[in-house]
Scaffold this active site. Structure first.
Site, PDB file in Angstrom:
ATOM      1  CD  GLU A   1      -3.993  29.206  39.741  1.00 66.05           C
ATOM      2  OE1 GLU A   1      -5.110  29.435  39.240  1.00 66.05           O
ATOM      3  OE2 GLU A   1      -3.667  28.103  40.209  1.00 66.05           O
TER       4      GLU A   1
ATOM      5  CG  PHE B   1     -12.008  37.651  30.442  1.00 65.03           C
ATOM      6  CD1 PHE B   1     -11.154  37.771  31.529  1.00 65.03           C
ATOM      7  CD2 PHE B   1     -11.839  36.573  29.589  1.00 65.03           C
ATOM      8  CE1 PHE B   1     -10.138  36.851  31.746  1.00 65.03           C
ATOM      9  CE2 PHE B   1     -10.821  35.636  29.790  1.00 65.03           C
ATOM     10  CZ  PHE B   1      -9.971  35.782  30.871  1.00 65.03           C
TER      11      PHE B   1
END
Lengths: 136, 136, 136, 136
Positions: free
Chosen positions: A58, A85
């Site tokens: 982000e 992940f």
């Protein structure tokens, strides 16, 4: 144009500072950064917290989009963040390498790969930034 | 069973501690938590960093899934995190309220709503946890 | 190993056949395919339906993962599909080009780019396949 | 306002028609629909193709958003679609039930639950629609 050093100065007391995020390069279609694996980015089991990758993605997408749209009187606002992940990391440094996949009038999309010190892929993110006129 | 207080003790020096995350309730199909809007969760423009929501969702889903599978010799590992950002928050407390949407043998899915102090929806997350046998 | 021609034969009466999906190459880390822009993949406004990209990504990731795990007694099951739409397409052919980003014991992740006849990026997908033992 | 019957008439020769999608209710914050499990929505193993859920979610979110913004001179364009698959379905009818989670000036977000005839959750989707001024 806002420079990386300006952003860095402003970032010291923010989430970026709290988690030790470092932005390296932020061109119009490429962004790189890294963070060291300290306790501040670990979860209780000792591995890097999934939220650290999502947050770094982000930061990378937001900072570089903002730097390239605010000259036109626009701001960049995070709209969505999808992080997967792949491999747990327990120490060393996490390296982020992002490239812009889309540049529309109202949205930019970035995809960021995260690797460990051995170059193994640890997480992948897709971040959609909304580009909006800056408030008066 | 691992208790919330145990997790809290272990979390002080982790990402959860660095960002001030607090877990409130963690039952088998509901999880709640909150964090105060301090500089540690803000981005440079002064609003809550998108990564703070994503990370809090990850903490909430991980902690509660782990608490309910590790009695059977399993662990819970974050697999993916999809967070959408709806409304900027600049101050007060962010409240997370999650419910389990899926409980499979190998994956659990949680959806978490984040609201501000006025009860307005600020962000929504979907987190997929992989459930795996604990390493020996 | 299941061959592409076997899959194609079985696909005639399925969603793949209904939408005109064609698989071209399906190696262990790369998969390509295409579909013509007919009414069967359009939405009422005349552009390619977003679901056509998502479905084609699912077909591509499922078929190629299945082909490479079922020799070991496993099956591949779609777990999640994240598709972003970048540019409307109204005619011609949509070309899908996918590469494997992750090969774990229990999940494979593919990312697929879709382009139009002029090579412009139209949609991007990330598909997570769960790999499970085949039912007896 | 465009009526459901108008959309249905226009949908006969589109993807919606090819896959047998039926829209039932489309109010400003709720949308429901269904499709029968025929070969046209199955993948080669005989279960409902993941793309069928993603496409149905896209149809539901697009149609209802469009119906409620085009009176103001706007159109609705799919921006992203995130679908997770929870349980395989082999026969009967798939029922979609969606609610609007966000109504911004430039984007609407819908979440849709899909259940089988026994009411069991089979898939969940989050669809982000971009709202843009209609082209002249």
């Amino acid at each position: 144009m806002t420079e990386l050093t300006d952003l860095a100065a402003r970032s010291d007391s923010t989430l970026d500072g709290a988690l030790g995020f470092e932005l390296l390069e932020a061109s119009e279609d490429r962004v790189t950064g890294r963070f060291d694996v300290t306790d501040a980015v670990r979860q209780p089991m000792g591995i890097v917290h999934g939220g650290a990758y999502a947050a770094m993605a982000e930061t990378m997408a937001s900072a570089t989009t903002y730097m390239h749209v605010h000259g036109d009187g626009n701001i960049a606002v995070g709209q969505s963040n999808q992080t997967s992940f792949l491999r747990p990391v327990t120490e060393g440094t996490v390296h982020g390498d992002g490239r812009r996949r889309h540049r529309g009038r109202t949205s930019w999309i970035w995809e960021i790969d995260f690797t460990d010190d051995a170059g193994r892929l640890c997480a992948i993110s897709r971040v959609t930034m909304a580009v909006r006129p800056a408030p008066e």
